[in-house]
Write an enzyme that holds these catalytic residues in place. Structure first.
Site, PDB file in Angstrom:
ATOM      1  N   ALA A  76       0.823  -1.213   0.000  1.00 21.02           N
ATOM      2  CA  ALA A  76       0.000   0.000   0.000  1.00 21.02           C
ATOM      3  C   ALA A  76       0.856   1.262   0.000  1.00 21.02           C
ATOM      4  O   ALA A  76       0.502   2.259  -0.626  1.00 21.02           O
ATOM      5  CB  ALA A  76      -0.947  -0.011   1.195  1.00 21.02           C
ATOM      6  N   ASN A 156      -6.670   3.024  10.568  1.00 21.42           N
ATOM      7  CA  ASN A 156      -5.972   1.854  11.096  1.00 21.42           C
ATOM      8  C   ASN A 156      -5.824   1.859  12.610  1.00 21.42           C
ATOM      9  O   ASN A 156      -5.602   0.817  13.208  1.00 21.42           O
ATOM     10  CB  ASN A 156      -4.595   1.720  10.442  1.00 21.42           C
ATOM     11  CG  ASN A 156      -3.823   3.017  10.448  1.00 21.42           C
ATOM     12  OD1 ASN A 156      -4.271   4.024   9.882  1.00 21.42           O
ATOM     13  ND2 ASN A 156      -2.673   3.030  11.090  1.00 21.42           N
ATOM     14  N   GLN A 184      -7.294  -0.898   5.197  1.00 20.31           N
ATOM     15  CA  GLN A 184      -7.978  -1.587   6.303  1.00 20.31           C
ATOM     16  C   GLN A 184      -9.424  -1.939   5.945  1.00 20.31           C
ATOM     17  O   GLN A 184     -10.158  -2.444   6.802  1.00 20.31           O
ATOM     18  CB  GLN A 184      -7.970  -0.702   7.570  1.00 20.31           C
ATOM     19  CG  GLN A 184      -6.596  -0.412   8.125  1.00 20.31           C
ATOM     20  CD  GLN A 184      -5.946  -1.613   8.806  1.00 20.31           C
ATOM     21  OE1 GLN A 184      -6.577  -2.635   9.061  1.00 20.31           O
ATOM     22  NE2 GLN A 184      -4.657  -1.495   9.094  1.00 20.31           N
ATOM     23  N   ALA A 205      -1.950  -6.880   0.349  1.00 17.17           N
ATOM     24  CA  ALA A 205      -2.313  -8.273   0.626  1.00 17.17           C
ATOM     25  C   ALA A 205      -2.173  -8.638   2.108  1.00 17.17           C
ATOM     26  O   ALA A 205      -2.995  -9.378   2.652  1.00 17.17           O
ATOM     27  CB  ALA A 205      -1.458  -9.215  -0.221  1.00 17.17           C
ATOM     28  N   HIS A 206      -1.138  -8.075   2.768  1.00 17.26           N
ATOM     29  CA  HIS A 206      -0.827  -8.590   4.105  1.00 17.26           C
ATOM     30  C   HIS A 206      -1.770  -8.101   5.208  1.00 17.26           C
ATOM     31  O   HIS A 206      -1.626  -8.481   6.369  1.00 17.26           O
ATOM     32  CB  HIS A 206       0.637  -8.319   4.483  1.00 17.26           C
ATOM     33  CG  HIS A 206       0.949  -6.929   4.932  1.00 17.26           C
ATOM     34  ND1 HIS A 206       1.015  -6.592   6.270  1.00 17.26           N
ATOM     35  CD2 HIS A 206       1.213  -5.800   4.257  1.00 17.26           C
ATOM     36  CE1 HIS A 206       1.335  -5.305   6.377  1.00 17.26           C
ATOM     37  NE2 HIS A 206       1.453  -4.808   5.153  1.00 17.26           N
ATOM     38  N   CYS A 331       6.787   4.845  18.652  1.00 14.92           N
ATOM     39  CA  CYS A 331       8.207   4.999  18.905  1.00 14.92           C
ATOM     40  C   CYS A 331       8.840   5.815  17.789  1.00 14.92           C
ATOM     41  O   CYS A 331       8.835   5.406  16.643  1.00 14.92           O
ATOM     42  CB  CYS A 331       8.873   3.626  18.925  1.00 14.92           C
ATOM     43  SG  CYS A 331       9.144   3.021  20.570  1.00 14.92           S
TER      44      CYS A 331
HETATM   45  C1  LIG Z   1      -0.650  -0.996   6.727  1.00 11.90           C
HETATM   46  C2  LIG Z   1      -1.211   0.241   6.142  1.00 11.90           C
HETATM   47  C3  LIG Z   1      -0.553   0.894   5.090  1.00 11.90           C
HETATM   48  C4  LIG Z   1       0.777   0.421   4.552  1.00 11.90           C
HETATM   49  O1  LIG Z   1       0.672  -0.778   3.864  1.00 11.90           O
HETATM   50  P1  LIG Z   1       1.988  -1.580   3.414  1.00 11.90           P
HETATM   51  O2  LIG Z   1       1.483  -2.614   2.459  1.00 11.90           O
HETATM   52  O3  LIG Z   1       2.531  -2.180   4.652  1.00 11.90           O
HETATM   53  O4  LIG Z   1       2.906  -0.622   2.760  1.00 11.90           O
HETATM   54  C5  LIG Z   1      -1.151   2.027   4.571  1.00 11.90           C
HETATM   55  N1  LIG Z   1      -2.326   2.482   5.042  1.00 11.90           N
HETATM   56  C6  LIG Z   1      -2.983   1.889   6.044  1.00 11.90           C
HETATM   57  C7  LIG Z   1      -4.273   2.443   6.520  1.00 11.90           C
HETATM   58  C8  LIG Z   1      -2.444   0.753   6.627  1.00 11.90           C
HETATM   59  O5  LIG Z   1      -3.099   0.164   7.637  1.00 11.90           O
END
Ligand SMILES: *Cc1c(COP(=O)(O)O)cnc(C)c1O
Length: 407
Positions: A76, A156, A184, A205-206, A331
């Site tokens: 993302a 998020n 999300q 994807a993750h 952090c």
């Molecule tokens: C995790 C997240 C991202 C970043 O996604 P990655 O695939 O880890 O780069 C961006 N926006 C939101 C809202 C997220 O929760």
């Protein structure tokens, strides 16, 4: 079955890969290891077939009109960079104004900051005490120079869902494009790019039970035909928008994850929503405990709770061998900063530091939630028992009126 520890309640950070996704990926490391861009032999064709199928599955999940609207990236963060910088470059002649919100993910905020240094004008919409933007602020900010409005679908940290259908409509009235960071949302709540009039959408994807390191950018091809300037030059992959050899196993896994989400999302959301409510109802029985974010417009997966008079990091230490969650502190290199999202809601530093994000997912069980309720309750009570501030609170002393000795 015995409860496995620690219990994972940090699904907003990442989700475990579904074993069915792993199974779908495996042949693409060995048997079908080809480069999807190799046109001259069956190794390439097999890889390309896997990628094409995944693209269809993903397009179907978000109701894209064509699978050509899906551009694969590394996640993302890259999708967001490509979308915002790509629009700023491509539409520079129309204007240089972009509207977003204070509570976006850092991927959005840092990309906007970098564009500000290059002369773009960015408006950051404030949010109310529940994390919602005010549509009147958006109306006031929009101008003919606005090229892009980017508002996240689901936050998020607090799970709040902005009214993106209305936001898209307002952006379009000014001829601006509407983009959403739906990282999300996709695979967890219904997202329909056609019904919602989304022009650009980033997701990964993750966060939906697929592998890490693969994401997508949805780029609308009709009404309007959206274009973004490539930010990575190379072999002209992905319709010239994102060069680089495709991560074939990752993409195949992303496609399988999308298929599973399409089939199981509704059931998952109902079940997980009940578990989230159980967790929240039990923990808010503790005194001076508050849920952050609007509770009507919220995803069923996230609960962000402030435990007043308890320091979040300390609280996590109280149970962190047994429960994996995130605190309302981030952090940074120098110090423990309170979350900028919670600060944007108006929480003071102390309350922000007292906050914990619980995020549930497909593999969260009722047994795990029951365990978390017991463990957190025990830890909060224990910390408050040791806290002089809590004692003062019980005695009815207003801490704000106390003059602390200088130190
Ligand atoms: C995790 C997240 C991202 C970043 O996604 P990655 O695939 O880890 O780069 C961006 N926006 C939101 C809202 C997220 O929760």
């Amino acid at each position: 079955m015995e409860l496995q520890l620690p219990v994972y309640l940090d699904n907003s950070a990442t989700t475990p890969t579904d074993p069915r996704v792993v199974a779908a990926m495996l042949p693409y490391f060995t048997t079908h290891f080809g480069n999807a861009a190799s046109r001259n032999h069956s190794f390439g064709w097999a890889a390309e077939e896997g990628v094409d199928y995944a693209r269809e599955q993903i397009a179907q999940l978000i109701n894209a009109q064509s699978e050509k609207e899906i551009i694969f990236t590394s996640g993302a963060t890259e999708s967001i960079n490509l979308a915002i910088k790509g629009v700023a470059d491509m539409y520079a002649r129309k204007g240089n104004h972009i509207i977003t919100t204070r509570t976006e993910h850092k991927a959005i905020l840092d990309t906007c900051k970098s564009l500000e240094k290059k002369g773009c004008q960015i408006t950051y919409l404030e949010v109310d005490g529940e994390g919602m933007i005010n549509l009147d602020d958006l109306a006031a900010a929009l101008s003919p120079k606005t090229i892009l409005v980017s508002v996240m679908a689901v936050n998020n940290e607090i799970g709040v869902m902005q009214p993106i259908v209305e936001i898209a409509r307002m952006a379009h009235e000014y001829g601006a494009l509407f983009m959403t960071d739906a990282t999300q949302a996709v695979g967890k709540v219904p997202v329909d790019v056609q019904a919602m009039n989304i022009d650009l959408m980033a997701f990964t994807a993750h966060k939906m039970y697929g592998p890490k390191g693969v994401g997508a950018l949805y780029v609308r091809r009709k009404n309007p035909r959206v274009k973004v300037t490539a930010q990575t030059d190379g072999g002209g992959h992905e319709r010239g928008m994102r060069s680089g050899t495709l991560n074939v196993p990752g993409i195949v896994g992303f496609g399988k994850a999308a298929e599973l989400c399409r089939l199981e999302m509704a059931e998952d959301a109902t079940r997980i929503g009940k578990l989230r409510d159980k967790l929240e109802n039990a923990l808010t029985k503790l005194d001076e405990t508050y849920v952050n974010g609007n509770r009507q417009h919220r995803t069923p997966y996230i609960s962000n709770i402030s435990f007043k008079y308890v320091e979040g990091e300390g609280l996590m230490m109280g149970f962190n061998k047994n429960i994996a969650v995130s605190s309302g502190s981030a952090c940074t290199s120098a110090s423990l900063e309170p979350s900028y999202v919670l600060k944007a809601l108006g929480l003071d530093d102390e309350l922000a530091h007292s906050s914990i994000r619980f995020s549930l997912g497909r593999f969260t069980t009722e047994e795990q939630v029951d365990f978390a309720i017991a463990e957190v309750t025990k830890a909060v009570n224990k910390m408050r028992d040791m806290s002089p501030l809590w004692e003062m609170h019980l005695e009815g002393i207003d801490l704000k009126t106390i003059e602390w000795a200088a130190h």
